[in-house]
Design a protein around this motif. Structure first.
Motif, PDB file in Angstrom:
ATOM      1  N   GLY A  45      21.469  35.780  68.222  1.00 26.37           N
ATOM      2  CA  GLY A  45      21.070  36.194  66.773  1.00 26.37           C
ATOM      3  C   GLY A  45      19.856  36.985  66.572  1.00 26.37           C
ATOM      4  O   GLY A  45      19.486  36.593  65.385  1.00 26.37           O
ATOM      5  N   CYS A  46      19.865  37.860  67.875  1.00 24.05           N
ATOM      6  CA  CYS A  46      18.779  38.666  67.968  1.00 24.05           C
ATOM      7  C   CYS A  46      18.114  39.708  69.037  1.00 24.05           C
ATOM      8  O   CYS A  46      19.435  39.359  70.067  1.00 24.05           O
ATOM      9  N   SER A  47      17.193  40.487  68.865  1.00 17.31           N
ATOM     10  CA  SER A  47      17.758  41.727  70.043  1.00 17.31           C
ATOM     11  C   SER A  47      17.104  40.769  71.177  1.00 17.31           C
ATOM     12  O   SER A  47      16.231  40.236  71.422  1.00 17.31           O
ATOM     13  N   PRO A  48      17.481  41.422  72.450  1.00 17.37           N
ATOM     14  CA  PRO A  48      16.591  40.904  73.703  1.00 17.37           C
ATOM     15  C   PRO A  48      15.081  41.301  73.331  1.00 17.37           C
ATOM     16  O   PRO A  48      14.288  40.546  73.927  1.00 17.37           O
ATOM     17  N   ILE A  49      14.812  42.052  72.603  1.00 19.07           N
ATOM     18  CA  ILE A  49      13.038  42.375  72.345  1.00 19.07           C
ATOM     19  C   ILE A  49      12.640  41.178  71.703  1.00 19.07           C
ATOM     20  O   ILE A  49      11.558  40.883  71.935  1.00 19.07           O
ATOM     21  N   ALA A  50      13.314  41.126  70.208  1.00 18.11           N
ATOM     22  CA  ALA A  50      13.380  40.201  69.764  1.00 18.11           C
ATOM     23  C   ALA A  50      12.779  38.642  70.203  1.00 18.11           C
ATOM     24  O   ALA A  50      12.063  37.995  70.327  1.00 18.11           O
ATOM     25  N   HIS A  51      13.865  38.471  71.276  1.00 16.60           N
ATOM     26  CA  HIS A  51      13.905  37.289  71.843  1.00 16.60           C
ATOM     27  C   HIS A  51      12.878  37.471  72.704  1.00 16.60           C
ATOM     28  O   HIS A  51      12.106  36.263  73.138  1.00 16.60           O
ATOM     29  N   LEU A  52      12.486  38.491  73.596  1.00 16.63           N
ATOM     30  CA  LEU A  52      10.613  38.746  74.543  1.00 16.63           C
ATOM     31  C   LEU A  52      10.350  38.206  74.097  1.00 16.63           C
ATOM     32  O   LEU A  52       9.110  37.073  74.142  1.00 16.63           O
ATOM     33  N   ILE A  53       9.713  38.182  72.587  1.00 19.74           N
ATOM     34  CA  ILE A  53       8.393  38.144  71.647  1.00 19.74           C
ATOM     35  C   ILE A  53       8.278  37.060  71.309  1.00 19.74           C
ATOM     36  O   ILE A  53       7.537  36.014  71.266  1.00 19.74           O
ATOM     37  N   ARG A  54       9.144  36.005  70.736  1.00 19.11           N
ATOM     38  CA  ARG A  54       9.433  35.487  70.287  1.00 19.11           C
ATOM     39  C   ARG A  54       9.373  34.141  71.964  1.00 19.11           C
ATOM     40  O   ARG A  54       8.104  33.295  71.776  1.00 19.11           O
ATOM     41  N   LEU A  55       9.204  34.542  73.017  1.00 27.63           N
ATOM     42  CA  LEU A  55       9.196  33.454  73.674  1.00 27.63           C
ATOM     43  C   LEU A  55       7.471  33.771  74.419  1.00 27.63           C
ATOM     44  O   LEU A  55       6.645  32.735  74.767  1.00 27.63           O
ATOM     45  N   ARG A  56       7.024  35.165  74.011  1.00 28.37           N
ATOM     46  CA  ARG A  56       5.018  34.822  74.455  1.00 28.37           C
ATOM     47  C   ARG A  56       4.988  34.811  73.543  1.00 28.37           C
ATOM     48  O   ARG A  56       4.151  33.747  73.453  1.00 28.37           O
ATOM     49  N   ILE A  57       4.992  34.560  72.031  1.00 32.12           N
ATOM     50  CA  ILE A  57       4.760  34.266  71.452  1.00 32.12           C
ATOM     51  C   ILE A  57       4.671  32.724  71.040  1.00 32.12           C
ATOM     52  O   ILE A  57       3.507  31.874  70.590  1.00 32.12           O
ATOM     53  N   ASP A  58       5.735  31.845  71.981  1.00 30.72           N
ATOM     54  CA  ASP A  58       6.221  30.634  71.839  1.00 30.72           C
ATOM     55  C   ASP A  58       4.927  29.819  72.766  1.00 30.72           C
ATOM     56  O   ASP A  58       3.837  29.363  72.776  1.00 30.72           O
ATOM     57  N   ARG A  59       4.872  31.003  74.279  1.00 26.28           N
ATOM     58  CA  ARG A  59       4.035  30.599  75.277  1.00 26.28           C
ATOM     59  C   ARG A  59       2.229  30.678  74.837  1.00 26.28           C
ATOM     60  O   ARG A  59       1.380  29.768  74.854  1.00 26.28           O
ATOM     61  N   ALA A  60       2.565  31.980  73.841  1.00 33.04           N
ATOM     62  CA  ALA A  60       0.899  31.833  73.033  1.00 33.04           C
ATOM     63  C   ALA A  60       0.329  31.026  72.462  1.00 33.04           C
ATOM     64  O   ALA A  60      -0.113  30.227  72.170  1.00 33.04           O
ATOM     65  N   ALA A  61       0.837  30.550  71.202  1.00 34.57           N
ATOM     66  CA  ALA A  61       0.924  28.764  69.942  1.00 34.57           C
ATOM     67  C   ALA A  61       0.682  27.674  71.671  1.00 34.57           C
ATOM     68  O   ALA A  61      -0.350  27.095  71.106  1.00 34.57           O
ATOM     69  N   GLN A  62       1.622  28.006  72.575  1.00 38.38           N
ATOM     70  CA  GLN A  62       0.693  26.457  73.397  1.00 38.38           C
ATOM     71  C   GLN A  62      -0.241  26.565  73.913  1.00 38.38           C
ATOM     72  O   GLN A  62      -1.037  26.020  73.976  1.00 38.38           O
ATOM     73  N   LEU A  63       0.259  27.861  74.228  1.00 40.07           N
ATOM     74  CA  LEU A  63      -2.179  28.267  75.406  1.00 40.07           C
ATOM     75  C   LEU A  63      -3.585  27.924  73.719  1.00 40.07           C
ATOM     76  O   LEU A  63      -4.094  27.684  74.134  1.00 40.07           O
ATOM     77  N   LEU A  64      -2.645  28.236  72.718  1.00 41.97           N
ATOM     78  CA  LEU A  64      -3.738  27.997  71.844  1.00 41.97           C
ATOM     79  C   LEU A  64      -4.109  26.743  71.354  1.00 41.97           C
ATOM     80  O   LEU A  64      -5.084  26.530  71.232  1.00 41.97           O
ATOM     81  N   ARG A  65      -2.829  25.604  71.378  1.00 40.71           N
ATOM     82  CA  ARG A  65      -3.142  24.407  71.297  1.00 40.71           C
ATOM     83  C   ARG A  65      -4.022  23.809  72.264  1.00 40.71           C
ATOM     84  O   ARG A  65      -4.755  22.617  72.589  1.00 40.71           O
ATOM     85  N   THR A  66      -3.502  24.269  74.265  1.00 40.03           N
ATOM     86  CA  THR A  66      -4.408  23.635  74.852  1.00 40.03           C
ATOM     87  C   THR A  66      -5.101  24.393  75.902  1.00 40.03           C
ATOM     88  O   THR A  66      -5.361  23.627  76.833  1.00 40.03           O
ATOM     89  N   ALA A  75      -3.425  37.232  74.375  1.00 41.25           N
ATOM     90  CA  ALA A  75      -2.603  37.978  74.258  1.00 41.25           C
ATOM     91  C   ALA A  75      -1.765  38.522  75.652  1.00 41.25           C
ATOM     92  O   ALA A  75      -0.694  38.896  76.051  1.00 41.25           O
ATOM     93  N   PHE A  76      -3.129  39.084  76.462  1.00 40.55           N
ATOM     94  CA  PHE A  76      -2.708  39.069  77.800  1.00 40.55           C
ATOM     95  C   PHE A  76      -2.359  38.060  78.887  1.00 40.55           C
ATOM     96  O   PHE A  76      -0.921  39.133  79.481  1.00 40.55           O
ATOM     97  N   ASP A  77      -2.664  37.626  78.878  1.00 40.37           N
ATOM     98  CA  ASP A  77      -2.294  36.330  79.439  1.00 40.37           C
ATOM     99  C   ASP A  77      -0.071  36.169  79.022  1.00 40.37           C
ATOM    100  O   ASP A  77       0.218  36.247  80.136  1.00 40.37           O
ATOM    101  N   VAL A  78      -0.055  36.504  78.460  1.00 39.27           N
ATOM    102  CA  VAL A  78       1.383  35.545  77.443  1.00 39.27           C
ATOM    103  C   VAL A  78       2.097  37.013  78.219  1.00 39.27           C
ATOM    104  O   VAL A  78       3.623  37.894  77.812  1.00 39.27           O
ATOM    105  N   GLY A  79       1.398  38.843  78.315  1.00 37.11           N
ATOM    106  CA  GLY A  79       2.081  39.851  78.655  1.00 37.11           C
ATOM    107  C   GLY A  79       1.860  41.020  77.631  1.00 37.11           C
ATOM    108  O   GLY A  79       3.371  42.268  77.511  1.00 37.11           O
ATOM    109  N   PHE A  80       1.144  40.565  75.801  1.00 35.94           N
ATOM    110  CA  PHE A  80       1.273  41.883  75.250  1.00 35.94           C
ATOM    111  C   PHE A  80       0.031  42.161  75.608  1.00 35.94           C
ATOM    112  O   PHE A  80      -0.887  42.042  76.992  1.00 35.94           O
ATOM    113  N   ASN A  81       0.325  44.041  75.972  1.00 30.54           N
ATOM    114  CA  ASN A  81      -0.875  44.987  76.563  1.00 30.54           C
ATOM    115  C   ASN A  81      -2.177  45.186  75.416  1.00 30.54           C
ATOM    116  O   ASN A  81      -2.934  45.675  75.992  1.00 30.54           O
ATOM    117  N   ASP A  82      -1.806  44.366  74.615  1.00 25.30           N
ATOM    118  CA  ASP A  82      -2.915  45.173  72.998  1.00 25.30           C
ATOM    119  C   ASP A  82      -2.439  44.325  72.106  1.00 25.30           C
ATOM    120  O   ASP A  82      -1.823  43.780  71.765  1.00 25.30           O
TER     121      ASP A  82
END
Length: 109
Positions: A45-66, A75-82
């Motif tokens: 239901g989305c492009s590969p890049i949109a799916h990758l961003i969603r995976l990274r955001i989901d993991r970031a949300a988990q880290l923000l909570r825990t 941001a750097f831990d989940v694969g964003f370089n900016d």
């Protein structure tokens, strides 16, 4: 083609924090670029890049909570370089900034 897409999805989920190129996913699928993109979007239901961003955001949300890590470090831990790009993508997905998300979820726990 679903099996080929599954290989790409598994790769994304296992390596989401690493730099991932669309061409690498296409090679994994052993499909043409056009067929891969069409099959991926149909299956996910989305492009590969949109799916990758969603995976990274989901993991970031988990880290923000825990964790107590800062937003930039997460941001750097989940694969964003900016961190600014991370914050924009986080807001687009979660409808609030990473700091707002952390504040909201820390009150719940």
């Amino acid at each position: 083609s679903l099996l080929s897409i599954a290989n790409a999805i598994s790769h994304l989920e296992a390596h989401f924090a690493e730099p991932i190129q669309l061409d690498d996913l296409i090679k994994l699928s052993q499909m043409s670029r056009r067929s891969f993109l069409r099959a991926f979007e149909s299956a996910m239901g989305c492009s590969p890049i949109a799916h990758l961003i969603r995976l990274r955001i989901d993991r970031a949300a988990q880290l923000l909570r825990t964790s107590k890590k800062g937003v930039t470090e997460i941001a750097f831990d989940v694969g964003f370089n900016d961190s600014n790009y991370f914050s924009r993508q986080f807001r687009n997905t979660m409808k609030c900034s990473p700091r707002e998300y952390r504040n909201k979820t820390s009150r719940v726990q």
